[in-house]
Design a protein around this motif. Structure first.
Motif, mmCIF file in Angstrom:
data_model
loop_
_atom_site.group_PDB
_atom_site.id
_atom_site.type_symbol
_atom_site.label_atom_id
_atom_site.label_comp_id
_atom_site.label_asym_id
_atom_site.label_seq_id
_atom_site.Cartn_x
_atom_site.Cartn_y
_atom_site.Cartn_z
ATOM 1 N N ILE A 159 47.154 11.833 33.047
ATOM 2 C CA ILE A 159 46.526 11.360 34.238
ATOM 3 C C ILE A 159 47.357 10.901 35.269
ATOM 4 O O ILE A 159 48.602 10.714 35.178
ATOM 5 C CB ILE A 159 45.552 10.084 33.627
ATOM 6 C CG1 ILE A 159 46.557 9.064 33.204
ATOM 7 C CG2 ILE A 159 44.607 10.607 32.643
ATOM 8 C CD1 ILE A 159 45.631 7.847 32.995
ATOM 9 N N ILE A 160 46.745 10.949 36.466
ATOM 10 C CA ILE A 160 47.279 10.319 37.533
ATOM 11 C C ILE A 160 46.615 9.093 37.957
ATOM 12 O O ILE A 160 45.328 9.024 38.205
ATOM 13 C CB ILE A 160 47.417 11.239 38.782
ATOM 14 C CG1 ILE A 160 48.116 12.384 38.490
ATOM 15 C CG2 ILE A 160 48.026 10.494 40.083
ATOM 16 C CD1 ILE A 160 48.265 13.528 39.761
ATOM 17 N N ARG A 161 47.122 7.871 37.930
ATOM 18 C CA ARG A 161 46.264 6.597 38.391
ATOM 19 C C ARG A 161 46.062 6.584 39.736
ATOM 20 O O ARG A 161 46.956 6.974 40.471
ATOM 21 C CB ARG A 161 46.962 5.383 37.743
ATOM 22 C CG ARG A 161 46.892 5.300 36.205
ATOM 23 C CD ARG A 161 46.930 3.603 35.566
ATOM 24 N NE ARG A 161 47.349 3.808 34.337
ATOM 25 C CZ ARG A 161 46.455 3.691 33.438
ATOM 26 N NH1 ARG A 161 45.062 3.816 33.714
ATOM 27 N NH2 ARG A 161 46.733 3.931 32.058
ATOM 28 N N LYS A 178 53.447 19.944 36.406
ATOM 29 C CA LYS A 178 55.001 19.843 36.380
ATOM 30 C C LYS A 178 55.297 18.867 37.718
ATOM 31 O O LYS A 178 56.136 18.060 37.412
ATOM 32 C CB LYS A 178 55.682 20.982 36.592
ATOM 33 C CG LYS A 178 55.841 21.665 35.058
ATOM 34 C CD LYS A 178 56.878 23.166 35.549
ATOM 35 C CE LYS A 178 56.558 24.026 34.450
ATOM 36 N NZ LYS A 178 56.732 25.594 34.844
ATOM 37 N N LEU A 179 54.712 19.249 38.707
ATOM 38 C CA LEU A 179 55.041 18.434 40.021
ATOM 39 C C LEU A 179 54.640 17.043 39.809
ATOM 40 O O LEU A 179 55.459 16.207 40.007
ATOM 41 C CB LEU A 179 54.105 18.905 41.118
ATOM 42 C CG LEU A 179 54.612 18.536 42.475
ATOM 43 C CD1 LEU A 179 55.827 18.792 42.859
ATOM 44 C CD2 LEU A 179 53.573 18.886 43.512
ATOM 45 N N ALA A 180 53.709 16.870 39.304
ATOM 46 C CA ALA A 180 53.198 15.367 38.954
ATOM 47 C C ALA A 180 54.302 14.532 38.068
ATOM 48 O O ALA A 180 54.729 13.610 38.324
ATOM 49 C CB ALA A 180 51.671 15.306 38.240
ATOM 50 N N ARG A 181 54.599 15.311 36.905
ATOM 51 C CA ARG A 181 55.645 14.598 36.124
ATOM 52 C C ARG A 181 57.016 14.335 37.006
ATOM 53 O O ARG A 181 57.704 13.392 36.841
ATOM 54 C CB ARG A 181 56.033 15.604 35.093
ATOM 55 C CG ARG A 181 54.979 15.776 33.900
ATOM 56 C CD ARG A 181 55.306 16.736 32.794
ATOM 57 N NE ARG A 181 54.165 16.947 31.871
ATOM 58 C CZ ARG A 181 53.796 17.898 31.241
ATOM 59 N NH1 ARG A 181 54.623 18.931 31.211
ATOM 60 N NH2 ARG A 181 52.712 18.163 30.544
ATOM 61 N N GLU A 232 50.984 10.042 33.969
ATOM 62 C CA GLU A 232 51.500 9.341 32.582
ATOM 63 C C GLU A 232 50.320 9.727 31.507
ATOM 64 O O GLU A 232 49.489 10.352 31.732
ATOM 65 C CB GLU A 232 51.262 7.906 32.916
ATOM 66 C CG GLU A 232 49.923 7.384 33.208
ATOM 67 C CD GLU A 232 49.770 5.897 33.871
ATOM 68 O OE1 GLU A 232 49.640 5.088 32.639
ATOM 69 O OE2 GLU A 232 50.249 5.460 34.788
ATOM 70 N N VAL A 233 50.742 9.558 30.262
ATOM 71 C CA VAL A 233 49.901 9.921 29.157
ATOM 72 C C VAL A 233 49.073 8.802 28.799
ATOM 73 O O VAL A 233 49.670 7.658 28.532
ATOM 74 C CB VAL A 233 50.836 10.343 27.915
ATOM 75 C CG1 VAL A 233 49.843 10.566 26.691
ATOM 76 C CG2 VAL A 233 51.737 11.616 28.453
ATOM 77 N N ASP A 234 47.906 8.911 28.586
ATOM 78 C CA ASP A 234 46.970 7.608 28.439
ATOM 79 C C ASP A 234 45.979 8.442 27.253
ATOM 80 O O ASP A 234 45.294 8.944 27.466
ATOM 81 C CB ASP A 234 46.158 7.243 29.581
ATOM 82 C CG ASP A 234 45.391 6.154 29.130
ATOM 83 O OD1 ASP A 234 45.944 5.067 28.977
ATOM 84 O OD2 ASP A 234 44.132 6.134 29.283
ATOM 85 N N GLU A 235 45.945 7.750 26.102
ATOM 86 C CA GLU A 235 45.081 8.153 24.942
ATOM 87 C C GLU A 235 45.152 9.760 24.896
ATOM 88 O O GLU A 235 44.123 10.246 24.628
ATOM 89 C CB GLU A 235 43.632 7.566 25.205
ATOM 90 C CG GLU A 235 43.646 6.211 25.166
ATOM 91 C CD GLU A 235 42.182 5.686 25.243
ATOM 92 O OE1 GLU A 235 41.140 6.575 24.992
ATOM 93 O OE2 GLU A 235 42.086 4.658 25.583
ATOM 94 N N GLY A 236 46.175 10.286 24.750
ATOM 95 C CA GLY A 236 46.443 11.726 24.696
ATOM 96 C C GLY A 236 46.153 12.484 26.010
ATOM 97 O O GLY A 236 46.640 13.868 25.665
ATOM 98 N N ALA A 237 45.567 11.959 26.807
ATOM 99 C CA ALA A 237 45.470 12.785 28.254
ATOM 100 C C ALA A 237 46.538 12.445 29.120
ATOM 101 O O ALA A 237 47.236 11.320 29.124
ATOM 102 C CB ALA A 237 44.304 12.349 28.537
#
Ligand code: ARG
Length: 583
Positions: free
Chosen positions: A288-290, A272-275, A281-286
């Motif tokens: 992630i944090i870049r 939640k915090l990351a969002r 972000e969503v990348d190929e269904g996962a």
């Protein structure tokens, strides 16, 4: 307060520097690396001369002339380009050694600003037998834990059990595949559980559907499927009991038995915090944090896999949040082998982006592997991984063979002999590990590590037991420890070595490097041996001298015992091994 001899010299040097308008920053000495020339050395004149564009020997001579006036200074000389070599009087060293010997902490101080440290070591996994690869993390972590406590930090150790990843789904689906359901789970002991896990590994390696299934079961377990949860709880309990038994044998101790699973709730908060921060972000269904920041781009932190499960990244990040929020950690230190280097770099960077541990020091200490004679990771005779239990038993067999049999010595029945056997075997295993710098791997010496000679744990234990025997004998002869005086050169060398205890422990603390303590301990035992050969105690020329030497011996015994303690090793009062040689 510490009882370093340097303190007094530094204090006087500061005065001298001040009077001569020299920057006091350089008024420091270090233990001389030319003990034939001096006890301590000050190189400040060189640095000062460089700044002031002056002749370093001139500055050094002014300092030396002033220093010479103090009566605790024996000799001062200016050597080479401007080194100041200092020798202290025997009386001054003797008085300081006396204080160390009488001090509860043997002259050691504590850190100026104690802080809260969480140590993360051990890290065994549920359903996996503990093997030799688990040795170092436990042994090093335990030693660092003792060092950190001793120097005054507030320590919480946490085992961080691996109990929440795909292996959990693998083992549950393996049991279902074999039994048809999970009904029999509660009857399975650790041997059976590890067998299932081994089979699961084989099956998942060969079969993509089995892998897919295991992933699904893992995600369902994490999402709260009650049947999976209760079966998992049993597997976890059995594993924890087995792990605890192994650690007990090695005298490795933890305050907390948290696992990855305990971070589950917090994992949700992290996502939640990351969002909310807009860093995921969503990348190929996962999800992630870049991490493309910094000069070394890394693969992203994966918070949620495409199947919905949390990852090893997520549980570690969430655990950091818990340690900061609930334990108020100011520093968190991890001990693993080098294969997890990237993992922790990712985790630490993710934490920084999330801002959940501001001002918290995060440190990953990487250790080398335990190898066999061929330089490759240590294996059993048939090429398998050596499990920890076997290793401990093997060491005990070796030690047992060199001790008397039960009841051969009065007061030593089976229980007493076995206690000694494990104390010595654990010393052998731990010292062999800790005498190497953490970063380097080492070869597990099957032949020499439990010997009573050489740089081994039993050698140090033996040195202590030998002094214990001297102390007992002195007592029966009515000899008491008395004020320390230094006459023979061997007494002086020993006293100077004893004066280093504080620095040795502080260095081990700063560098998180127990091998510094192991080295010192071995050197001290050797120096004591030289002293004892040259300076008899009971047959010394005078009672005063005998009492002084006895006090020196006792101080050595106390320092060696403390040092072994800091390495996580016990010091038996008696070793039942030729310890009555000598006096
Ligand atoms: N369970 C992990 C392993 O077997 C080690 C855990 C290390 N600690 C951590 N917080 N990740 O590799």
């Amino acid at each position: 307060m510490n009882l370093l001899l340097e303190n007094k010299i530094n204090q006087v040097l500061s005065e001298i520097f001040k009077q001569n308008q020299l920057d006091e920053k350089f008024a420091v000495v270090k233990v001389s690396d030319r003990p034939d020339l001096s006890d301590f050395q000050c190189n400040g004149a060189l640095a000062l001369a460089k700044i002031a564009h002056k002749n370093p020997r001139e500055i050094a001579t002014i300092i030396a002339d002033n220093l010479q006036k103090y009566d605790f200074i024996d000799t001062v000389s200016v050597d080479g380009p401007g080194f100041i070599n200092i020798k202290l009087t025997n009386e001054f060293i003797a008085a300081n050694t006396d204080k160390i010997a009488d001090d509860e902490r043997l002259g050691c101080g504590t850190v100026d600003e104690p802080h809260k440290v969480v140590l993360d070591f051990g890290g065994p996994n549920v359903a996996k037998e503990m093997h030799v690869g688990h040795l170092r993390s436990g042994v090093i972590g335990e030693s660092v834990q003792r060092i950190e406590r001793f120097i005054g930090n507030d320590v919480t150790s946490d085992v961080h059990l691996g109990d929440w990843g795909t292996p959990m789904g693998m083992i549950l689906s393996e049991i279902i595949a074999t039994d048809g359901n999970l009904e029999k789970v509660t009857s399975y002991d650790i041997a059976k559980i590890t067998e299932f896990y081994k089979n699961a590994n084989i099956r998942c390696k060969e079969d993509e559907t089995a892998r897919e299934n295991a992933r699904k079961v893992t995600a369902e377990l994490q999402n709260g499927n009650p049947e999976y949860r209760s079966a998992w709880q049993h597997l976890r309990n059995e594993s924890v009991n087995a792990v605890k038994e192994n650690y007990l044998k090695l005298d490795v101790n933890f305050d907390l038995w948290w696992g990855e699973s305990d971070a589950h709730e917090t994992c949700g908060e992290i996502v939640k915090l990351a969002r909310a921060k807009g860093i995921s972000e969503v990348d190929e269904g996962a999800e992630i944090i870049r991490l493309e920041e910094g000069n070394k781009p890394k693969p992203p932190v994966i918070l949620i896999k495409s199947d919905g499960g949390y990852t090893y990244h997520t549980t570690d990040i969430a655990t950091i949040k818990m340690r900061v929020d609930q334990l108020h950690a100011q520093e968190i230190v991890y001990f693993t082998d080098s294969r997890q280097q990237l993992h922790f770099e990712q985790v630490f960077e993710g934490v920084q982006k999330l801002g959940i541990a501001p001002d918290v020091k995060l440190k990953h200490i990487v250790f080398g592997t335990v190898n066999g004679a061929d330089g490759k990771p240590f294996k059993t005779r048939d090429g398998g991984v050596m499990n920890l239990e076997t290793l401990i038993e093997m060491s005990k067999d070796k030690v047992r063979a060199s001790l008397p049999k039960p009841d051969e010595v009065a007061g030593y029945g089976k229980a007493e002999i076995e206690k000694l056997v494990s104390q010595i075997a654990v010393a052998a295993i731990k010292f062999q590990d800790l005498k190497n710098t953490i970063a380097s791997g080492y070869i597990f010496e099957l032949d020499d590590f439990a010997k009573f000679e050489g740089k081994t744990g039993p050698y140090i234990q033996y040195a202590i037991a030998r002094i214990n025997s001297i102390l007992r004998k002195a007592k029966t002869n009515g000899l008491e420890p008395a004020a320390i005086m230094l006459q023979a050169p061997e007494e002086r060398v020993l006293a100077l070595k004893l004066a280093q205890v504080h620095n040795v422990i502080m260095r081990a603390h700063n560098e998180k490097e127990p091998s510094i303590i192991a080295d010192y301990t071995y050197n001290l035992a050797q120096i004591f041996s030289t002293f004892y050969n040259a300076c008899p105690i009971m047959s010394a020329e005078s009672k005063k001298l005998a009492g002084s030497r006895l006090k020196l011996a006792k101080a050595v015994r106390d320092v060696l015992t403390l040092m072994l303690y800091l390495l996580g090793i016990e010091a038996p009062e008696v070793m039942l091994k030729a310890e009555n040689q000598g006096e």
